[in-house]
Design an enzyme around this catalytic site. Structure first.
Site, PDB file in Angstrom:
ATOM      1  N   ASP A  79       0.854  -1.179   0.000  1.00  0.00           N
ATOM      2  CA  ASP A  79       0.000   0.000   0.000  1.00  0.00           C
ATOM      3  C   ASP A  79       0.894   1.233   0.000  1.00  0.00           C
ATOM      4  OD1 ASP A  79      -2.295   1.609   0.242  1.00  0.00           O
ATOM      5  OD2 ASP A  79      -2.089   1.652   2.410  1.00  0.00           O
ATOM      6  N   LYS A  80       0.340   2.386  -0.294  1.00  0.00           N
ATOM      7  CA  LYS A  80       1.138   3.610  -0.299  1.00  0.00           C
ATOM      8  C   LYS A  80       0.919   4.427   0.967  1.00  0.00           C
ATOM      9  CE  LYS A  80      -0.032   7.337  -2.450  1.00  0.00           C
ATOM     10  NZ  LYS A  80       0.122   8.343  -1.365  1.00  0.00           N
ATOM     11  N   LYS A 108     -16.646  18.774   1.083  1.00  0.00           N
ATOM     12  CA  LYS A 108     -15.260  18.534   0.687  1.00  0.00           C
ATOM     13  C   LYS A 108     -15.176  17.115   0.144  1.00  0.00           C
ATOM     14  CE  LYS A 108     -13.613  16.796   5.152  1.00  0.00           C
ATOM     15  NZ  LYS A 108     -12.696  16.981   6.275  1.00  0.00           N
ATOM     16  N   ARG A 160      -1.849  15.122  -1.706  1.00  0.00           N
ATOM     17  CA  ARG A 160      -3.234  14.654  -1.673  1.00  0.00           C
ATOM     18  C   ARG A 160      -4.151  15.871  -1.755  1.00  0.00           C
ATOM     19  NH1 ARG A 160      -3.790   9.559   0.968  1.00  0.00           N
ATOM     20  NH2 ARG A 160      -5.676  10.242   2.004  1.00  0.00           N
ATOM     21  N   ASP A 194      -4.991   6.059  -4.315  1.00  0.00           N
ATOM     22  CA  ASP A 194      -4.771   7.456  -4.677  1.00  0.00           C
ATOM     23  C   ASP A 194      -4.826   7.661  -6.181  1.00  0.00           C
ATOM     24  OD1 ASP A 194      -4.615   8.286  -2.128  1.00  0.00           O
ATOM     25  OD2 ASP A 194      -2.443   8.528  -2.058  1.00  0.00           O
ATOM     26  N   ARG A 250      -5.913   3.950  -7.955  1.00  0.00           N
ATOM     27  CA  ARG A 250      -7.366   3.896  -7.777  1.00  0.00           C
ATOM     28  C   ARG A 250      -7.852   2.465  -7.562  1.00  0.00           C
ATOM     29  NH1 ARG A 250      -8.858   8.919  -6.293  1.00  0.00           N
ATOM     30  NH2 ARG A 250      -8.469  10.506  -7.879  1.00  0.00           N
ATOM     31  N   LYS A 294      -7.013  -5.217  -4.965  1.00  0.00           N
ATOM     32  CA  LYS A 294      -5.735  -5.579  -4.349  1.00  0.00           C
ATOM     33  C   LYS A 294      -5.628  -7.086  -4.129  1.00  0.00           C
ATOM     34  CE  LYS A 294      -5.061  -1.160  -1.963  1.00  0.00           C
ATOM     35  NZ  LYS A 294      -4.801  -0.480  -0.666  1.00  0.00           N
ATOM     36  N   ASP A 350      -1.333  -1.030   6.035  1.00  0.00           N
ATOM     37  CA  ASP A 350      -1.593  -0.542   7.389  1.00  0.00           C
ATOM     38  C   ASP A 350      -3.061  -0.294   7.681  1.00  0.00           C
ATOM     39  OD1 ASP A 350      -1.593   3.026   7.419  1.00  0.00           O
ATOM     40  OD2 ASP A 350      -1.814   1.746   5.679  1.00  0.00           O
ATOM     41  N   ASN A 383      -8.471  -1.446   4.559  1.00  0.00           N
ATOM     42  CA  ASN A 383      -8.631  -1.765   3.139  1.00  0.00           C
ATOM     43  C   ASN A 383      -7.519  -2.659   2.611  1.00  0.00           C
ATOM     44  OD1 ASN A 383      -6.765   0.309   3.527  1.00  0.00           O
ATOM     45  ND2 ASN A 383      -7.076   1.122   1.481  1.00  0.00           N
TER      46      ASN A 383
END
Length: 1320
Positions: free
Chosen positions: A394-395, A710, A754, A836, A945, A951, A971, A974
């Site tokens: 993951d990032k 937002k 981000r 992301d 995305r 994954k 972490d 997801n």
């Protein structure tokens, strides 16, 4: 009473008048709350454990052999003796299982006997009972700091807003508080005596985020509820004095227990290889038994008369040679049974425990800041850490800190770079950060602000990891010194340095509200005010104070009043409302460049008061407002995500301070010091479908209903109002703002930030009331409730006015680029699977060295299958062409030698970037093979995305189709599916809770720890265990063959020349401990060497230590050594008159010494413990033999080993055989050392150079042989055959102290010394 109602909608609970909370029918229909995680009872332990152990093929095999030995015709040993080995092995395993189960029993008992208060109809009061006595339908009263005993539907809360706060650390590891609400219509105290409702809800399941149902009242009115109304077992009540609810799920039906499936059993690759080799040993055993059976048949068939030992049966008939051969076949199976290593499985488990202990206690894998060591949750796959071929990462939170730092923003089409904040963030001393402060303004403040009379509740320390020591007590209002800090509140996240130009604009808005200067444009100032007001209130942040970090603030603190009156503020907002036509638009300068400077034309007079802010070093921002700072009040914000916290802290830096929040109201302090309390009409939370969140508020002065939103830019930009009812200039201005904002967003994404868009919308009263009715109907709906709620949210969130956008930096963790570079050098391919956007992910990939500027990166983004297939084909052809041009280089002892005089261009490396939509097309359109063919030729793959399903599907695709060893690291929640799908799952205990950790095999706190975990511990674990498994096979085959060779001299009769007890103890005691220590402590290469030369990791990737070829070679070596150990004593004692045991005792002793010396040659690291165990093993053998032979007068009639060892200890021939035979047996291995000396010396040389830590030119060898370049140029100088450069290398190495555990270096130095002597 509680009654089950069976229908298609799920479970039903009917609460009637006949016994609320009483036992009876509920016991029959539903599980009790008593939990039981044990596997056995006193009565079922023995049969169940035996059944579990019989699931291993080896145990069935040895039990069968032991039972076969009880058949008189085929027995080879004393039947009672043959049972001992398998009984010992199974007894050790049973004791281990019993101890583990007993620990579970004690924990279950402790939890089941915890206390809680249950309503009793007979006593009309709450009575204390144990958790195990709770039943579905019982009313339970919970108090602050109490752990919830079951899944309970919340019906009452002492909070005036019907809110109950939970800490879910015991469930998912997250320390931030969650809110749960009372079921609609139950805000007041419930009358339990007259409660007669029917509850219909879904069947028990393990989904922690979803729950739905409805309650039917006596008047047939239905009230819906969802997960927001459910208190989950294991959570802790916080900030709520009293809560009452009804039990919905109990015991093993609760969501917590349904998620507690325990660690998943995984079989390592070595274990899979070992099972194949065991079957090969079985085949070898059958061949040897067949040889014995045929030999016995031929032997007996050659007798013209029956020999004296051939006894007929009762009828006087003799057994035919064929039947005798069959009987001998079974006898040989019993005799040679230890060809299968009976103790191998137990030894592997003990070795893995030792390996886990060493990994857990590695100080380099300990995070001092978080006080977290590495957690080894899986004990069966430690060696797989040394064979990883693909890493899926993951990032956010894995490669990055997940500590969101506010870096840039664009408001009204104007970009503000926040360069001061960027400079300060690069400074390591955060304590010296300079902050901007809004100077005090002489604004009057209304003293009639609305305030709540409810006193704030306090939160006490909780025990996160377990239920131990739980005590029912009310909150005492004291904060324990060891309490964990508020989530997402580190200095790097809190300390935001404002941009000086943006700070000017914010102060202009404050001045305008005071004086309405004609030089300032009203619409522009309102846009800036709305932007920061949205940042402050469009969230679910809980407010606390610095002195009480978990004390919920529901009322604003007292501040001194200013001169401005409420009437004056009302007039100001009315004028603003008329000026903006209910829509806040910007009229800023039209500069199209990023970071355009602020233009202050025609603003000289009003900006005169701002001159004090021109000096950035003297102008500071108020974190909580000047007056609040004077009072010493500092607020802490507890957010559910770090993004929310970062935006709230950014708003605070500009003077928009979130002061308090309740479900009904939110209070913000404006830059001029005014407290603004807005009524919260509705909050639409974030979800993965809408990708945004909104809050609907009513302004206290203008009475306008405003929607602040937002969300992701890809969503918000499509929801903007593109058909305004204004003039042409307004339309152009809006389009210009949108275009500029999009340009800024693209720039932020390229910079790896981000992004979030901020927008607003003003509703009239009628439209809002219509929508509110629609929303209430959706909330009360029973069927398709979630879909209706999303539909109502989407209906409201349209035709927005864009206010601006934010850019938040998720900083890379320390050591990530170095770790990824080392893993790439180790031959591991890294895939990053992130949710992301593509630009952000690509930028992070370059920052962390996953991609570099020399790489050729292919990006595939498409929306249909045909285009996707064409792009894959074209890209694959291009990659194949480049691979054909780059010729593979030959490896010499694992190293690629190159010439310094020949300069070759580096072979091109490729990277692949795929977005989520394209990935869905590939996975669903049958294009997986083409994707894998392309990805195999790329050293890095980036999937953007990605959903959690994507994954897990990608991991399974690579693992199953490429048959590769995979590792997944993440972490967040997801990442759980990805972690569970990989061969090795690693969770990072970061900012997003502990769900990934709980689903993982290993848990670390930083990504950089992965480097040592794989390259060092992974290599060691694989090398140790692989060599130990091979050694076990060698040891047993070598020893069994001694008995096999003897059959050629005893007529294949199945007799032995060694006593039974010594044969049994040979494997159980004499040769059992040294291999265990070898598997735990041996280090073939030092840690420094492995870290500096990651290429050595490929040894495990290619399974070079333990594969079919090494197994066959080991078996051949075992046959050779057994031949030597048998026939050397045979030739020595040939034609003598010694008895059988006098012949077998030297063979047994020689084999013991040979097998232990073989292990000594395999050891690359000697410790005192290993040396002591080797000596003790030999000593134990002699001591046991002396005592046993002296005491055994009639142990094995007619032949007894009486006084055998004592006599042979006096015989010089015995000592000569013990000295010369092991040397001859191990001679091939000793002779192999000159052959493999090149590799050993080469490895030692590389280690020396790596440990020097200086330039290669400092070594005399390079001065003579190296002509400028790198290390590979000097490798031919080592001499194959040797050159005269050995003395130079010896001169270089003589200055370097050798490591105690670096055997290759020592071997290399010795080889050089011997070579120097040859040259002389």
């Amino acid at each position: 009473m509680c009654q089950r109602k069976k229908d298609q909608r799920g479970r039903g609970i009917w609460v009637g008048e006949e016994g609320l909370g009483s036992i009876g029918r509920s016991i029959r229909y539903y599980d009790s709350n008593e939990i039981k995680t044990t596997k056995y009872t006193i009565f079922t332990f023995l049969p169940k454990n035996i059944y579990e152990q019989f699931r291993r093929f080896a145990n069935i095999y040895f039990v069968f052999i032991a039972l076969l030995n009880f058949v008189p015709v085929v027995n080879a040993f004393q039947p009672e003796v043959s049972v001992i080995p398998i009984c010992v092995i199974m007894a050790i395993t049973a004791i281990k299982d019993a101890w583990e189960d007993f620990r579970r029993y004690k924990l279950d008992k402790e939890i089941n006997h915890m206390g809680c208060y249950i309503y009793s109809r007979e006593e009309h009061a709450y009575v204390e009972k144990c958790w195990k006595d709770v039943r579905v339908g019982d009313f339970v009263q919970l108090q602050c700091n109490e752990i919830i005993p079951a899944d309970i539907l919340l019906l009452y809360s002492s909070d005036q807003n019907g809110v109950c706060h939970l800490e879910t650390a015991n469930l998912d590891g997250e320390t931030n508080l969650k809110q749960r609400r009372v079921v609609m219509g139950f805000s007041s105290q419930v009358s339990l005596k007259f409660f007669q409702n029917t509850i219909i809800c879904e069947m028990p399941n393990n989904d922690l985020n979803k729950f739905k149902g409805y309650m039917v009242q006596p008047n047939h009115e239905q009230i819906g509820f969802n997960i927001e109304n459910l208190l989950l077992r294991g959570c802790t009540i916080r900030n709520t004095e009293v809560a009452v609810g009804i039990v919905i799920y109990a015991g093993h039906e609760t969501k917590a227990m349904l998620n507690n499936s325990g660690s998943r059993y995984k079989r390592s690759r070595i274990e899979q290889r070992m099972n194949v080799d065991i079957f090969m040993c079985v085949g070898l055993l059958l061949v040897m038994c067949l040889v014995g059976a045929v030999g016995h048949g031929i032997w007996t068939g050659n007798f013209r008369e029956h020999p004296p030992y051939d006894v007929p049966d009762s009828n006087g008939n003799f057994v035919s040679p064929v039947l005798a051969g069959f009987y001998m076949f079974l006898t040989m199976i019993i005799l040679l049974q230890i060809l299968i290593p009976i103790s191998l499985y137990v030894s592997i488990e003990l070795v893995k425990l030792g390996q886990v202990f060493l990994i857990h206690n590695d100080i380099d894998l300990y995070d001092e800041e978080a006080d977290l060591p590495i957690q080894c949750r899986a004990l069966t796959i430690t060696e797989d850490l040394g064979q990883i071929q693909y890493i899926f990462s993951d990032k956010t939170g894995t490669l990055t800190e997940n500590k969101m730092v506010f870096r840039r923003c664009t408001v009204d089409g104007i970009e503000f770079s926040h360069q001061e904040n960027e400079l300060d963030l690069d400074n390591e001393d955060f304590a010296k950060l300079q902050h901007f402060t809004l100077p005090a303004m002489n604004f009057e403040r209304s003293a009639t602000c609305k305030r709540s009379t409810t006193r704030p509740l306090r939160r006490s320390q909780s025990e996160r990891a377990h239920f131990r020591g739980h005590r029912r007590s009310r909150s005492v209002g004291r904060r324990d010194s060891s309490q964990s800090q508020v989530a997402f509140s580190s200095p790097i996240e809190k300390d935001v340095t404002p941009d000086s130009r943006l700070l000017r604009r914010v102060r202009e808005a404050a001045l305008q509200n005071e004086s309405f200067s004609p030089f300032l444009h009203a619409k522009t100032s309102t846009s800036f005010t709305d932007f920061f007001l949205a940042l402050a209130i469009c969230n679910t942040v809980l407010v606390s104070t610095a002195t009480e970090p978990r004390q919920r603030v529901t009322i604003p603190p007292p501040i001194k009043p200013s001169g401005i009156t409420l009437e004056k503020i009302h007039q100001i907002f009315q004028r603003l409302k008329l000026a903006s036509l209910s829509q806040s638009f910007s009229s800023s300068q039209s500069s199209s460049q990023l970071g355009a400077s602020f233009s202050a034309k025609n603003t000289e007079e009003p900006l005169a008061v701002l001159e004090s802010c021109d000096d950035e070093t003297s102008c500071s921002a108020s974190s909580g407002g000047q007056e609040l700072q004077d009072k010493g009040t500092e607020f802490c914000y507890e957010a559910e995500s770090p993004d929310e916290a970062a935006l709230v802290y950014a708003a605070r830096a500009y003077g928009f301070v979130l002061v308090s929040r309740t479900p009904e109201q939110v209070t913000v302090q404006l830059p001029q010091g005014t407290l603004l309390t807005l009524d919260i009409l509705c909050t639409l939370g974030f979800d993965s479908v809408r990708k945004r969140m909104s809050v609907v508020v009513r302004h206290p002065l203008t009475k306008e209903i405003v929607v602040y939103t937002k969300g992701a830019d890809s969503v918000i930009m499509d929801l903007l109002d593109n058909s305004p009812k204004g003039d042409i200039s307004t339309e152009r201005r809006l389009k210009r703002i949108k275009d500029r904002t999009q340009k800024h967003l693209d720039y932020y994404a390229r910079d790896g930030l981000r992004t979030l868009c901020i927008a607003k919308k003003v509703l009239n009263e009628d439209d809002f009331q219509k929508w509110a009715n629609f929303r209430r109907e959706a909330e009360a709906a029973i069927d398709n409730r979630e879909e209706l709620l999303i539909e109502t949210a989407q209906h409201l969130e349209t035709k927005f006015t864009l206010l601006g956008a934010t850019a938040i930096e998720d900083r890379l963790q320390d050591g990530v680029p170095d770790t990824i570079l080392s893993l790439r050098e180790a031959g591991i391919k890294i895939w990053v699977l992130t949710g992301d956007k593509q630009e952000t992910a690509v930028n992070i990939a370059y920052s962390c060295k996953l991609l570099n500027q020399r790489d050729t990166v292919f990006t595939i983004n498409t929306e249909n299958k045909e285009t996707c297939e064409s792009l894959l084909n074209l890209t694959l052809e291009e990659v194949k062409k480049n691979h054909e041009h780059s010729k593979p280089q030959r490896r010499f002892f694992g190293v690629i030698p190159t010439s310094g005089s020949v300069s070759e261009a580096p072979s091109p490396e490729f990277g692949l970037v795929v977005d989520g939509q394209t990935l869905s097309i590939i996975l669903q359109g049958g294009l997986e093979e083409k994707l894998l063919a392309l990805a195999r030729r790329c050293h890095a793959v980036l999937c953007c995305r990605c959903t959690p399903l994507h994954k897990s599907m990608v991991v399974k695709l690579v693992r199953r189709h490429l048959k590769a060893m995979t590792l997944a690291i993440g972490d967040g929640a997801n990442d759980v599916s990805m972690i569970q799908a990989a061969d090795v799952g690693i969770g990072i205990s970061g900012q997003e809770g502990m769900q990934a950790v709980m689903a993982s095999d290993f848990a670390i706190s930083r990504f950089k720890h992965l480097k040592k975990l794989l390259l060092v511990h992974g290599h060691w674990c694989y090398s140790r265990l692989a060599k130990m498994v091979i050694y076990f096979f060698y040891k047993n085959v070598c020893y069994v063959n001694l008995l096999f060779w003897y059959q050629f001299f005893c007529g294949f009769s199945g007799s032995t020349m060694v006593d039974y007890w010594q044969m049994i103890f040979f494997n159980l005691f004499f040769t059992s401990v040294p291999p265990l220590l070898f598997g735990v402590l041996d280090k073939d290469v030092s840690a420094e060497m492995l870290l500096r030369l990651p290429e050595l990791y490929k040894n495990g990737q290619n399974s070079e230590i333990y594969n079919l070829s090494t197994f066959i070679i080991t078996m051949l070596d075992a046959f050779y050594q057994s031949l030597i150990c048998f026939f050397v004593p045979y030739l020595m004692y040939k034609d003598s008159d010694i008895d059988v045991f006098s012949f077998g005792n030297p063979i047994n002793t020689i084999s013991l010494l040979t097998i232990l010396l073989h292990l000594a040659l395999e050891m690359k690291t000697w410790t005192v413990l290993q040396l002591v165990t080797m000596i003790c093993s030999v000593a134990l053998y002699f001591i046991f033999s002396v005592i046993y032979n002296a005491a055994c007068l009639a142990c094995n009639p007619p032949t007894n080993p009486y006084w055998i060892m004592e006599r042979q200890l006096k015989d010089p021939v015995f000592y000569f055989l013990c000295l010369i035979t092991p040397v001859i047996a191990l001679l091939p291995r000793l002779e192999c050392f000159p052959f493999v000396g090149s590799a050993l010396l080469l490895t030692g040389f590389l280690e020396i150079i790596a440990l020097l830590g200086s330039s290669p030119q400092s070594c005399p060898l390079f001065e003579q042989q190296h002509s400028g370049g790198g290390l590979p140029c000097a490798l031919p100088a080592l001499g194959f055959p040797w050159s005269t450069s050995g003395s130079a290398l010896h001169t270089c190495t003589s200055k370097l102290p050798l490591h105690r555990d670096t055997s290759y270096t020592a071997l290399g130095a010795k080889a050089l010394k011997s070579e120097k002597k040859k040259e002389v």
